[in-house]
Design an enzyme around this catalytic site. Sequence first.
Site, short mmCIF file in Angstrom:
data_model
loop_
_atom_site.label_atom_id
_atom_site.label_comp_id
_atom_site.label_asym_id
_atom_site.label_seq_id
_atom_site.Cartn_x
_atom_site.Cartn_y
_atom_site.Cartn_z
N ARG A 195 52.04 16.52 48.03
CA ARG A 195 53.37 15.70 48.20
C ARG A 195 54.60 15.82 47.35
O ARG A 195 55.26 14.74 46.74
CB ARG A 195 52.92 13.89 47.40
CG ARG A 195 51.89 13.56 49.26
CD ARG A 195 52.14 13.60 50.34
NE ARG A 195 51.12 13.27 51.42
CZ ARG A 195 50.49 14.06 51.52
NH1 ARG A 195 50.45 15.90 51.90
NH2 ARG A 195 49.74 13.61 52.78
N SER A 244 53.49 5.99 54.77
CA SER A 244 52.95 5.73 53.43
C SER A 244 53.42 5.45 52.31
O SER A 244 54.50 6.28 51.56
CB SER A 244 51.37 6.88 53.69
OG SER A 244 50.92 6.57 54.54
N GLU A 314 54.34 7.75 46.68
CA GLU A 314 55.16 7.90 47.61
C GLU A 314 55.81 8.69 48.60
O GLU A 314 56.70 9.59 48.17
CB GLU A 314 54.31 8.93 48.87
CG GLU A 314 53.73 9.95 49.61
CD GLU A 314 52.44 9.91 50.80
OE1 GLU A 314 52.73 10.20 51.60
OE2 GLU A 314 51.60 9.42 49.77
#
Length: 321
Positions: A195, A244, A314
């Site tokens: 990420r 998310s 995230e």
Amino acid sequence: MGSKPRGRNFSDQNGMSAQVTNTNTSPVPTGTVRGKLTPDAPLAKHVWFKSGGNADWLFEPADLDDLKAFLKALEPGTPVMPLGVGSNMIIRDGGVPGVVIKLGAAFAEVNVTGETTIEAGAFAPVSMVARRAAKAGIDGLRFFIGIPGSVGGVTKMNGGCYGRETCDVLTSCDVILPGGEFVTLTNADLAFSYRHSALPEGAVVVAVRFEGFPGDPEEIKADMARISNTRKESQPIGSMTGGSTFKNPEGHSSWKLIDDAGLRGFTHGGAQVSEKHCNFLINTGTATSTDIEELGELVREKVYANSGIKLEWEIRRVGRV
């Protein structure tokens, strides 16, 4: 000439400091650009959470040359933040300093450029890339159907799902650097990790190239339909959410850690932990960005108290507190 930054400092999620831009004067000389330049521009309507403050300036370029001219004319040191489809992001209530770049239709084309290659504009949804690839019999990109983001966004954050990531298929991307320089960066240049990418601060992705491999169009489409149905059944599609919220710690699933801590449906202000998928936060209709971010921090604290595991954000959190 453009205005000089003035005002108080702020810290973004990475602890980097910048200054509030004076919005009384255009950040570029009059007549420099053809696109739309808006001062004190509301951003809530541009992000999935539908919350947050204003941008000092919002620039919507007419095309690539317009974007180059704008960034070349922009006063050095002015903060620049690209904004895609607005998923996976919290815009803080204090707004965003400097200039937010919002790309549009001129950066949304998706083209098959070879037997197994696709080129896409940064504003194109990655789901469109998946569908175009499937139609052309290009496999390897089907996982994009499960990501609610733009091509530029997944490039910056190395978006992924179902065991695949952007770094597995990206070969190169075109970006405009602060100052207006056009460069092409390779997969290696971006130094992808989970990420994360090494995309330079303030750089604006404009186009990306992907490489797949030959596949059967009908089989790819059938699997993408399965992925889409699974997502609809397991995630709060249609809610005001950001995707998310936390990265999955090694060997663990964030949603289960949150559920095990008894936080399914937990609320704070107008924000809620999704009852459908615990790794999604939801604006129930009245949440401020502060509500949403504070809820995320409460989740982190309670998960740590229950499991000893520290969840990492995230979702990007940007702007003034």
